[in-house]
Design an enzyme around this catalytic site. Structure first.
Site, mmCIF file in Angstrom:
data_model
loop_
_atom_site.group_PDB
_atom_site.id
_atom_site.type_symbol
_atom_site.label_atom_id
_atom_site.label_comp_id
_atom_site.label_asym_id
_atom_site.label_seq_id
_atom_site.Cartn_x
_atom_site.Cartn_y
_atom_site.Cartn_z
ATOM 1 N N ARG A 12 51.761 44.335 54.275
ATOM 2 C CA ARG A 12 51.769 45.617 53.560
ATOM 3 C C ARG A 12 52.685 46.636 54.235
ATOM 4 O O ARG A 12 53.278 47.489 53.557
ATOM 5 C CB ARG A 12 50.343 46.170 53.464
ATOM 6 N N LYS A 37 33.616 34.799 39.886
ATOM 7 C CA LYS A 37 32.748 35.341 38.848
ATOM 8 C C LYS A 37 33.478 35.689 37.554
ATOM 9 O O LYS A 37 34.539 36.313 37.578
ATOM 10 C CB LYS A 37 32.047 36.594 39.364
ATOM 11 N N GLY A 55 44.915 40.002 45.637
ATOM 12 C CA GLY A 55 43.666 39.370 46.028
ATOM 13 C C GLY A 55 43.842 38.011 46.689
ATOM 14 O O GLY A 55 44.827 37.734 47.372
ATOM 15 N N GLY A 71 42.179 44.983 43.496
ATOM 16 C CA GLY A 71 41.409 45.736 42.504
ATOM 17 C C GLY A 71 42.290 46.504 41.545
ATOM 18 O O GLY A 71 42.029 46.564 40.343
#
Length: 405
Positions: A36, A203, A354, A377
């Site tokens: 990053r 999920k 992610g 996110g």
């Protein structure tokens, strides 16, 4: 409306407030992954070359109490940034006050400084995270223009992004943010077709809105990872002890009905009796999962089906691994899909941050993708079609003047 980009600003002699995302993993005070930091250097170098004075700032982890501050200082990050830039990055261990203001005043053209972790302001009432008006106004007062290059926080309205942007005359996106808007936003707004979306992870609930938003836009939606078992059970299959969101079965049926032939599910899986890399495992059809075993990866036939589905795609967006890729025995599905995307010719290939981004980087495929998002996110919410406050607050322009509209 198009957002202003940093190269559209007059920067010479200006104090440039720059929100970066240097929320990097740390262990024993050492940075374990500086991706990053590296990703933000293009924007920083540009501003410095234009004669701007860079005032960089970021959050690092979550800080709720004084005890949480331990190991969360930006000092090691400033030191690493200094190495990458090949020049001194002055560090001020404050988030406000006379010492910070004096350091800003002393900054010369082409110099850079960094101040302390913005989340240190959360100890007394979450002033950063709740976009405290006074704090945003104060930080804005330290500079002349604002450059937001922190896509990872774009889905949150914080004092360090929305708060500052609301209190400066002019703001712009950095080059990293520009890429996110172009590629992740492009998938939602105007993708080159055919568009194939590959969604994995644990999920269904994490990807519901993404699937719904992409159904009318995508030509194919491939499902893998732990979430596949909720869909398989919704079809009436026995999934043994595999991960399943029982309260999402009706929703899975609804999504399959809405998507029709667009939605592609695995046909085989690698199962084991234990959630362990050392446990015995086998490849079985999804129709023959043993009742005492759990699926931990997609199988080889599924990888081939997914490869066929990717053929001819012009845009591919991937978010979420195909299995428990941290364990070598259950990483083959993720590796296979990653290789298939990476080797596509003539396609825009995007990883939506992610775990899938981590997988691609760890597997050595980073350079073969068009774009790897820096925000997990944020990229998910962007793919859902949501307005991200961190982007929305950046100055727009009409395209033929400098009016800021």
């Amino acid at each position: 409306m198009a957002k202003k980009i940093v190269n559209e600003l007059e920067l010479n002699g200006k104090k440039v407030l720059m929100r970066v995302d240097f929320n990097v993993p740390m262990k024993d005070g050492k940075i374990t992954n500086d991706n990053r930091i590296v990703a933000a250097t293009d924007t920083i170098k540009y501003v410095l070359e234009q004669g701007g004075k860079v005032i960089a700032f970021s959050h690092l982890g979550r800080v709720k109490t004084e005890e949480d501050k331990a190991g969360k200082s930006m000092a090691p990050i400033a030191a690493r940034l200094s190495e990458l830039l090949g020049k001194e990055v002055k560090f001020v261990a404050e988030t406000r006050g006379a010492e910070l203001e004096a350091a800003v005043a002393e900054l010369k053209d082409g110099e850079i400084m960094m101040f302390e972790n913005t989340r240190f302001e959360d100890i007394d009432g979450k002033k950063e995270s709740k976009n405290d008006p006074e704090l945003g106004k104060y930080w804005a007062s330290l500079g002349d223009v604002f450059v937001n290059d922190a896509f990872g926080t774009a889905h949150r309205a914080h004092a360090s992004n929305v708060g500052i942007a609301s209190n400066v005359a002019e703001s712009a996106a950095g080059f990293l943010m520009e890429k996110e808007i172009k590629f992740i936003g492009g998938v939602v707004d105007a993708p080159q077709k055919p568009l194939v979306a590959i969604l994995g992870g644990a999920k269904v609930s994490d990807k519901i809105s993404v699937i719904k938003n992409l159904i009318p836009k995508a030509d194919k939606i491939i499902i893998g990872g732990g979430m596949m078992f909720t869909f398989l059970k919704a079809k009436g299959l026995n999934i043994g002890k595999s991960l399943c969101e029982e309260d999402r079965l009706d929703l899975a049926r609804e999504l399959m009905e809405l998507a029709g032939d667009k939605l592609i599910l695995p046909v085989d899986t690698i199962t084991s009796k234990e959630f362990s890399n050392d446990a015995g495992h086998q490849i079985v059809s999804v129709e023959n999962v043993p009742s005492d075993e759990m699926g931990l990866d997609i199988g080889p036939k599924s990888v081939e089906i997914f490869k066929d589905a990717l053929a001819g795609a012009k845009t591919v967006v991937w978010n979420g691994p195909m299995g428990v890729f941290e364990m070598s025995n259950f990483a083959k599905g993720t590796i296979g899909v990653c290789e298939a995307i990476a080797n596509l010719e003539g396609a825009i290939t995007i990883i939506g941050g992610g775990d899938s981004a981590t997988a691609a980087i760890d597997l050595g495929f980073a350079d073969k993708f068009t774009h790897i998002s820096t925000g997990g996110g944020a990229s998910l919410e962007y793919l859902e079609g949501k307005v991200l406050p961190g982007i929305d607050s950046i100055s727009s322009h009409c395209g033929n003047c400098n009016c800021g509209k």
